[in-house]
Scaffold this motif. Structure first.
Motif, short mmCIF file in Angstrom:
data_model
loop_
_atom_site.label_atom_id
_atom_site.label_comp_id
_atom_site.label_asym_id
_atom_site.label_seq_id
_atom_site.Cartn_x
_atom_site.Cartn_y
_atom_site.Cartn_z
N LEU A 110 0.83 -1.21 0.00
CA LEU A 110 0.00 0.00 0.00
C LEU A 110 0.86 1.25 0.00
O LEU A 110 1.98 1.24 0.54
N LYS A 111 0.32 2.32 -0.59
CA LYS A 111 1.00 3.61 -0.57
C LYS A 111 0.05 4.62 0.07
O LYS A 111 -1.10 4.76 -0.38
N CYS A 112 0.55 5.31 1.10
CA CYS A 112 -0.28 6.28 1.80
C CYS A 112 -0.57 7.46 0.87
O CYS A 112 0.34 8.00 0.23
N LEU A 113 -1.83 7.85 0.78
CA LEU A 113 -2.20 8.95 -0.13
C LEU A 113 -1.85 10.31 0.46
O LEU A 113 -1.94 11.32 -0.22
N GLU A 114 -1.46 10.33 1.73
CA GLU A 114 -1.11 11.60 2.36
C GLU A 114 0.39 11.85 2.41
O GLU A 114 0.86 12.92 2.03
N CYS A 115 1.18 10.85 2.85
CA CYS A 115 2.62 11.09 2.95
C CYS A 115 3.42 10.31 1.89
O CYS A 115 4.62 10.52 1.74
N GLY A 116 2.79 9.42 1.18
CA GLY A 116 3.48 8.67 0.13
C GLY A 116 4.30 7.50 0.61
O GLY A 116 4.97 6.83 -0.19
N GLU A 170 -7.42 1.89 6.98
CA GLU A 170 -6.14 1.38 7.52
C GLU A 170 -5.20 2.55 7.75
O GLU A 170 -5.00 3.36 6.83
N LYS A 171 -4.65 2.65 8.95
CA LYS A 171 -3.79 3.79 9.28
C LYS A 171 -2.39 3.60 8.72
O LYS A 171 -1.83 2.50 8.78
N CYS A 172 -1.82 4.72 8.22
CA CYS A 172 -0.45 4.68 7.72
C CYS A 172 0.49 4.61 8.94
O CYS A 172 0.34 5.41 9.88
N PRO A 173 1.45 3.67 8.95
CA PRO A 173 2.33 3.57 10.13
C PRO A 173 3.23 4.80 10.31
O PRO A 173 3.74 5.04 11.41
N ARG A 174 3.41 5.61 9.24
CA ARG A 174 4.31 6.77 9.37
C ARG A 174 3.56 8.03 9.79
O ARG A 174 3.91 8.67 10.78
N CYS A 175 2.51 8.40 9.03
CA CYS A 175 1.84 9.68 9.34
C CYS A 175 0.48 9.49 10.02
O CYS A 175 -0.14 10.47 10.43
N GLY A 176 0.01 8.26 10.08
CA GLY A 176 -1.29 8.02 10.72
C GLY A 176 -2.46 8.31 9.79
O GLY A 176 -3.62 8.24 10.20
N GLY A 177 -2.16 8.66 8.54
CA GLY A 177 -3.22 8.94 7.55
C GLY A 177 -4.09 7.71 7.33
O GLY A 177 -3.63 6.58 7.44
N SER A 178 -5.37 7.96 7.01
CA SER A 178 -6.29 6.82 6.92
C SER A 178 -6.55 6.34 5.50
O SER A 178 -7.21 5.33 5.29
N ARG A 179 -6.06 7.08 4.50
CA ARG A 179 -6.34 6.66 3.11
C ARG A 179 -5.07 6.16 2.43
O ARG A 179 -4.06 6.87 2.37
N SER A 180 -5.14 4.94 1.96
CA SER A 180 -4.00 4.35 1.24
C SER A 180 -4.51 3.76 -0.07
O SER A 180 -5.70 3.52 -0.24
N ARG A 181 -3.55 3.53 -0.97
CA ARG A 181 -3.91 2.93 -2.26
C ARG A 181 -3.06 1.68 -2.44
O ARG A 181 -1.85 1.71 -2.20
#
Lengths: 385, 76
Positions: free
Chosen positions: B26-32, B52-63
């Motif tokens: 997955l790639k986080c749509l907020e921090c990449g 699903e939360k991004c482990p780096r920025c906590g962003g909730s949208r991933s692709r």
């Protein structure tokens, strides 16, 4: 008592005073004579023994095929129940669909056979999909397509099992060693294919991308840009219009993420006929069978149309390209037959980026700026959105 | 060469090929940032996942950017 026993052994093993023979050597001679008589009077005895060994081996492998067939059938039934939530038991329907057949057109007069074949395959595909849809009323459209693929796998393994069982029983009934020998020789490959079917059933029951999805994956990655126009051009097939390296690129691929190969032949034909100017080239990208010893995920290039299957799609693209004198280029990603239908391996997935680079290079080298190119990603689009 | 290990001298039935774990990337749509997890049913490439939360920025949208079965690297 002890003396009596020792006398018996002496008589058994020691040569008699008269002729240098003992009882043991007489028995051995008799057995040899008996065996000689059997082989002399019954010359096919050895062959019979060999046949019985071969039939036993075949029977063991046939049982293995049966267990794989039953496992796939159960996976199909369980997945339909889980995803489609039918209010009835789908087992009899799955069994009925496992025996479904498609009769190819008569080839005595080959005129127009491609379109006849297309017609029959289309009817088969549509009716099969509709039957699966009835079994899974609440499944989404892409899930119905993937479930259809799953039931097709159950049909494939069922046919394989029935054919092998037919030759086994026929060989046993007629005691025909040559018939049994032929099926026994190809049994290891058939068991390997059956194992691949088993793994494919797991992939389709969860909607995982398979090795054959690589062509579609390359096309999807190529068109993964911001400004693009997308529309359907044939059944289950879409076109995405985009700018790439200052060239106009039309990317054709099946609509995912359900398991379908779409109609790439019809799509490319319709697209090319609708364009105001002829494309400078048509590029097809597909998975191709590697030879033993070659590495999976190796990318090779050539000319022609890279499409497998019954040949309808290939014929249509070749026809339109010939009519308009459009060059045909192809990229093939090598994989084995097992890898093609089982979950996508790392080496194959990573080949997508290599193909992308090669496509860009080909575009810049062979097509002038502003030129039009058609790129078709071929394969099953399961797990690729 | 050791013929007894999986070679033609092996007498028993060949062990059934194991189903290897498929991984979703997955790639986080907020921090990449890219991360991975085991494949979940009906994941597909280019699916946007919102829970699903991004482990780096906590962003909730991933692709989802890739799905494949990792291969063991051969030691040199």
């Amino acid at each position: 008592m002890e003396k009596g026993l020792s006398n018996v052994f002496t008589a058994f093993l020691s040569p008699s005073a008269a002729g240098g023979e003992n009882i043991l050597s007489i028995i051995i001679s008799f057995v040899w004579l008996l065996m000689f008589m059997v082989f002399f009077l019954y010359p096919s005895f050895g062959q019979r023994m060999q046949l019985s060994y071969m039939l036993r081996d075949l029977e063991r492998k046939l049982n293995k095929l049966k267990s794989i067939k039953d496992e796939i059938r159960q996976t199909a039934i369980d997945t339909i129940k889980k995803v489609g939530k039918p209010d009835f038991d789908p087992t009899p329907e799955v069994d009925r669909l496992s025996e479904f057949f498609v009769i190819p057109p008569e080839s005595m007069d080959p005129y127009g056979i491609v379109y006849k074949l297309e017609h029959i395959l289309e009817i088969g595909e549509l009716s099969y999909e509709n039957e699966v849809k009835k079994l899974a009323p609440i499944a989404e459209e892409h899930q119905v397509k993937t479930l259809t693929n799953l039931v097709e796998i159950a049909r494939g393994i069922n046919t394989l099992y029935r054919v092998v069982r037919h030759y086994y029983l026929l060989g046993k009934k007629t005691s025909n060693i040559y018939l049994v020998l032929q099926i026994q020789m190809i049994m290891p490959q058939l068991v390997e294919i059956a194992e691949a079917y088993r793994m494919a059933s797991v992939a389709f029951s969860q909607g995982q991308p398979i090795g054959d999805s690589i062509g579609v994956l390359v096309a999807a990655k190529l068109s993964d840009v911001e400004n693009k126009k997308r529309y359907t051009v044939a059944r289950d097939t879409m076109v995405e219009e985009l700018e790439l390296e200052n060239r106009k690129v039309y990317v054709v691929r099946a609509i995912g993420p359900g398991g379908t190969v779409g109609r790439p032949g019809e799509a490319v034909k319709n697209l090319v006929e609708s364009l105001p100017e002829n494309p400078k080239m048509i590029i097809t990208i597909d998975a191709g069978l590697k030879l033993e010893g070659e590495e999976s995920g190796k990318v090779v290039e050539g000319v022609g149309v890279a499409i497998g299957g019954p040949g309808v799609d290939k014929y249509k693209i070749e026809e339109v390209a010939k009519q308009r004198n459009i060059p045909l280029y192809a990229f093939v990603i090598f994989e084995s037959i097992q890898e093609a239908i089982t979950p996508m391996r790392e080496s194959i997935a990573k080949a997508a980026d290599v193909v992308l680079q090669k496509v860009r290079k080909l575009l810049t080298e062979k097509v002038e700026e502003g030129g039009v190119v058609v790129v078709a990603g071929i394969g099953n689009t399961v797990g690729v959105g | 060469m050791r013929y007894t290990e999986g070679g033609f001298m092996t007498w028993g039935p060949r062990p059934r090929e194991k189903m290897l774990q498929t991984i979703t990337f997955l790639k986080c749509l907020e921090c990449g940032a890219e991360n991975s997890r085991p494949f979940m049913e009906w994941d597909f490439i280019f699916k946007v996942v919102g829970n699903e939360k991004c482990p780096r920025c906590g962003g909730s949208r991933s692709r989802i950017v890739n799905i494949y079965v990792p291969e063991k690297k051969e030691s040199k």
